[in-house]
Motif scaffolding. Structure first.
Motif, PDB file in Angstrom:
ATOM      1  N   GLY B 141     -33.877 -10.739 115.579  1.00 17.96           N
ATOM      2  CA  GLY B 141     -33.181  -9.741 114.190  1.00 17.96           C
ATOM      3  C   GLY B 141     -32.040 -10.835 113.797  1.00 17.96           C
ATOM      4  O   GLY B 141     -31.798 -11.846 114.113  1.00 17.96           O
ATOM      5  N   GLY B 159     -33.584 -12.757 109.145  1.00 22.20           N
ATOM      6  CA  GLY B 159     -34.180 -11.758 109.737  1.00 22.20           C
ATOM      7  C   GLY B 159     -35.787 -12.279 110.093  1.00 22.20           C
ATOM      8  O   GLY B 159     -36.573 -11.696 109.160  1.00 22.20           O
ATOM      9  N   SER B 162     -37.932  -9.386 110.121  1.00 21.44           N
ATOM     10  CA  SER B 162     -38.105  -8.059 108.888  1.00 21.44           C
ATOM     11  C   SER B 162     -38.324  -8.988 107.739  1.00 21.44           C
ATOM     12  O   SER B 162     -38.296  -8.228 106.828  1.00 21.44           O
ATOM     13  CB  SER B 162     -36.488  -7.553 108.768  1.00 21.44           C
ATOM     14  N   ASP B 163     -38.604 -10.320 107.870  1.00 21.20           N
ATOM     15  CA  ASP B 163     -38.918 -10.848 106.424  1.00 21.20           C
ATOM     16  C   ASP B 163     -40.673 -11.133 106.478  1.00 21.20           C
ATOM     17  O   ASP B 163     -41.054 -11.780 107.594  1.00 21.20           O
ATOM     18  CB  ASP B 163     -38.393 -12.386 106.424  1.00 21.20           C
ATOM     19  N   PRO B 164     -41.354 -10.418 105.443  1.00 18.47           N
ATOM     20  CA  PRO B 164     -42.872 -10.751 105.732  1.00 18.47           C
ATOM     21  C   PRO B 164     -43.209 -12.392 105.693  1.00 18.47           C
ATOM     22  O   PRO B 164     -44.344 -12.430 106.340  1.00 18.47           O
ATOM     23  CB  PRO B 164     -43.119 -10.321 104.504  1.00 18.47           C
ATOM     24  N   PRO B 252     -42.950  -5.822 108.117  1.00 12.42           N
ATOM     25  CA  PRO B 252     -43.062  -5.606 106.605  1.00 12.42           C
ATOM     26  C   PRO B 252     -44.107  -5.880 105.691  1.00 12.42           C
ATOM     27  O   PRO B 252     -44.772  -6.994 105.950  1.00 12.42           O
ATOM     28  CB  PRO B 252     -41.659  -6.466 106.202  1.00 12.42           C
TER      29      PRO B 252
END
Lengths: 440, 306
Positions: B141, B159, B162-164, B252
């Motif tokens: 994270g 992240g 959380s980052d594609p 994501p």
């Protein structure tokens, strides 16, 4: 005789041994072959299922015990799961003709079940005298109706709200915004100023829209549009969706809101675990009744603000927080209806359940509970009363149960810059309408 | 005597073997029951369902090849295939390379071999578990342990999950990290290489590198082949990691939408079990094709020493 019934347990067991033959047979059984709407003299066992927190489980078990004390021949077995797993599991139990008798239902799912004949029309239960629908708020009651029947009974209501951390505003010397007049531009400006005063420690706001169904509904309703039409088709205006996404892209770029990465990390951690609760941002979008959990989780002075305005058009809507429904396959619809009646209409249940499932839809119960409210309850109820709702919500149609994950996915594509807003809006509408058409 | 010779001996003596066969049948019966009831039965059911439109709540409707035609134009399916192929083709070679390297090091007679073997094996036991996926989510994270570590060197993290752009890489790393089980198999394989080959090579003046390339690798090819087939099949079926790390979304932006996760979403989230069944058969065909190619190619590089 049961033994000649192709759907009896024995027949199914045999078919199961034959393996290959079992699939078409199982499927042809379907359901809707539940029992009669009469009470039994024999001992009855009911299954009650819900999703939610440990607190909810504890309260529900307590209410169930009170129900069992009133009805000595009925025992109730509770089953509970986390929200996502709940729906996966529920669909499977229906397919296996083994659905729970009483089911906690959601606005996005209930038509997907009722349209396929999976739920009991509760008007029959009322006609038989097992369930009283008369004290349920009329605007909410209609949201449980479909095809001329009352297939789900709203338990409580909620509205979306902007939660604000008042401690944080005070810390950075900002005034509480006047939510009776503020506009979307005011909101963006306040958030940006907060980010600047925070000097990199915080962002003014989270990304409070464009990746969930509630914010999209609010935005377009303020502009005279609706997500779904009465006929069950998508009526969303793509230009308005583009406008919404561009508004938030502006906030992301200016720094008024957090980054898309932070937004992704916040999804799925619950309101107590996100950046709003941990003091990293001052504004977040929640449902009014989540304020208790948020105040508990953050320990901060959290308050609720009315959503920003647009040309004075009321966009908010009272949403049924959740429903009770009875499975059409239930062998004991009468006892199931009694249980639902007890949970929503009795003071004994209200004493235990409080507002945890939303501000009660039963107006008399709400009045009964009001003197017992704690501060968080009062904030939630006061907020609800201050909301000027627009037209009643048009419920998610059959086939639309995937609308929230769909908006999340495509909204993320937009915020990460992978798809242009106008293309994404068209794609979203096409895909959603496609899912709905597939059920027709 | 080798195992094959032993088998030949048994075959030659049929009369003796018969009662044993009968006993074997009874011992195998529970397994057969399981195979038919929980594997072949459901497979046959899913084969039938793959030709239907089945929403779980109403009887399935036969639609012929409709589900398979739909696959041709389903863009989300195509992107999930892309994610899955990337995952398999990147993580399996890395994982096997790491496993082999560590196996060779440990085979050098490190002191406390049993200890290291257990330590390296541990992630394999945990890797596919929910707990580790949750841990991974936290570690990678924005404010996770990994970024804290980078911070010590003055590097600003991001992240990762959380980052594609990086989400899939963290899942690949997670899979590579579970190198323990192929490593243990490599170790067993290394132990079987007769020491005399190394002695002979050493006498001929072969360098350690040369010995690895000319003795170890060729004699280990059957084991490498075995691990390769197994790990490719495993990787294609990966589900838990992506499900937990992305909260069931494959996000994501569908960057971790494994094939099996997409199948699951269609079946259980969208009441689309007919299509999901068809997808399951597509996965079976893909895995079958990869395995067949592996076996065909093995003729050219796998060396059996008997």
């Amino acid at each position: 005789m049961r033994s000649t019934d192709p759907c009896s347990r024995r027949a199914l067991a045999k078919a199961g041994l034959l393996g290959a033959a079992s699939a078409p047979l199982l499927a042809s059984c379907g359901f809707g072959r539940g029992g009669e709407m009469v009470l039994s003299d024999e001992p009855v066992e009911l299954r009650l299922s819900w999703w939610g927190s440990d607190l909810r489980t504890q309260q529900t078990n307590e209410a169930v015990a009170a129900f069992e004390a009133e009805h000595p021949n009925i025992t109730v077995r509770g089953e509970y799961k986390e929200f996502g797993a709940y729906w996966d599991g529920l669909a499977t139990t229906f397919a296996a003709n083994d659905a729970p008798d009483v089911i906690q239902m959601d606005e996005q799912y209930f038509k997907s079940y009722s349209a396929r004949g999976a739920l009991v029309d509760l008007n029959e239960a009322e006609a038989a005298g097992f369930l009283d629908l008369s004290r349920i708020e009329e605007d909410l009651l209609v949201t449980g109706q479909a095809e001329g029947g009352q297939f789900a009974l709203p338990i409580g209501s909620g509205v979306i709200a902007l939660a604000v951390n008042a401690d944080m505003l005070a810390q950075y010397g900002m005034d509480m915004p006047d939510d009776t007049t503020w506009t979307w531009d005011d909101y963006a400006a306040i958030a940006l100023e907060l980010t600047e005063r925070g000097g990199g420690d915080i962002t003014g706001s989270g990304i409070t829209g464009g990746v969930d169904v509630a914010s999209v509904r609010y935005w377009v309703r303020q502009r005279g549009n609706e997500l779904f039409g009465e006929n069950g088709d998508v009526t969303l205006d793509p230009d308005l969706l583009v406008e919404l996404w561009e508004y938030y892209i502006g906030m992301i770029e200016s720094g008024a809101s957090g980054t898309p990465q932070q937004m992704v990390e916040d999804t799925g951690v619950g309101v107590e675990g996100g950046r709003l609760a941990t003091g990293r941002t001052a504004f977040g979008l929640i449902h009014n009744t989540q304020i208790s959990a948020l105040r508990r989780g953050s320990g901060a002075d959290m308050r609720l603000l009315q959503m920003p305005q647009h040309d004075g058009m009321p966009g908010n809507f009272i949403k049924p927080s959740m429903y009770w429904a009875v499975s059409a396959g239930s062998e004991h619809p009468a006892e199931s209806s009694l249980l639902v009646d007890f949970l929503v209409n009795s003071e004994a249940a209200a004493d235990v359940l409080g507002t945890e499932r939303g501000v009660p839809a039963n107006t008399e119960i709400l009045e009964y509970l009001t003197p017992q409210f704690d501060e968080s309850d009062r904030i939630a109820v006061d907020y609800l009363e201050a909301v000027v709702p627009g037209d009643p919500l048009i419920v998610t149609p059959n086939g639309g149960s995937n609308v929230n994950p769909l908006i999340t996915r495509i909204g993320q594509e937009v915020y990460f810059g992978e798809t242009a807003p106008d293309e994404a809006a068209e794609a979203l509408i096409d895909e959603l309408q496609g899912e709905i058409d597939a059920t027709k | 005597m080798t195992a094959t010779a032993e088998l030949r001996g048994l075959r030659g003596d049929r009369a003796k073997a018969k009662p044993e066969n009968k006993a074997a049948f009874w011992f195998l019966l529970p397994w057969f029951l399981g195979l038919f009831a929980v594997t072949l039965g459901p497979m046959a059911a899913s084969f039938y369902l793959s030709f239907t439109d089945y929403n779980l709540l109403q009887p399935p409707e036969f639609t012929g090849l409709g589900n398979f035609e739909r696959m041709l134009t389903d863009e989300r399916l195509h992107s999930s295939l892309g994610v899955t192929f990337t995952y398999v083709l990147v993580s399996v070679p890395l994982q096997l390379g790491l496993a082999l390297a560590l196996a060779v090091l440990l085979d050098r007679g490190v002191r406390g071999l049993a200890f290291y073997r257990s330590v390296f094996y541990l992630p394999s036991l945990l890797g596919a578990s929910v707990a580790i996926a949750v841990l991974w989510r936290t570690v990678f994270g924005t404010e996770g342990l990994f970024n804290e570590g980078l911070g010590l060197f003055g590097i600003e993290g991001r992240g990762w999950i959380s980052d594609p752009e990086t989400a899939l890489s963290t899942l690949i790393t997670l899979n590579v990290w579970t190198f323990g089980s192929p490593m243990v198999i490599f170790l067993a394989g290394l132990r079987q290489i007769p020491a005399m080959y190394y002695e002979a090579a050493a006498v001929d003046g072969a360098s350690p590198l040369r010995r690895f390339a000319s003795v170890t690798l060729p004699l280990l090819t059957p084991i490498i082949f075995f691990n390769l087939v197994l790990q490719i099949i495993n990787a294609f079926q990966s589900f838990t990691q992506a499900f937990i790390v992305s909260g069931g979304t494959g996000g994501p932006v569908d960057s971790t939408l494994f094939f099996s996760l997409f199948l699951y979403q269609r079946g259980f989230g969208n009441f689309d079990m007919g299509y999901a069944s068809a997808l399951a058969w597509l996965l079976l065909v893909i895995i079958g094709a990869f395995t067949a190619i592996n076996f065909w190619a093995s003729k050219y590089w796998v060396y059996y020493d008997d």
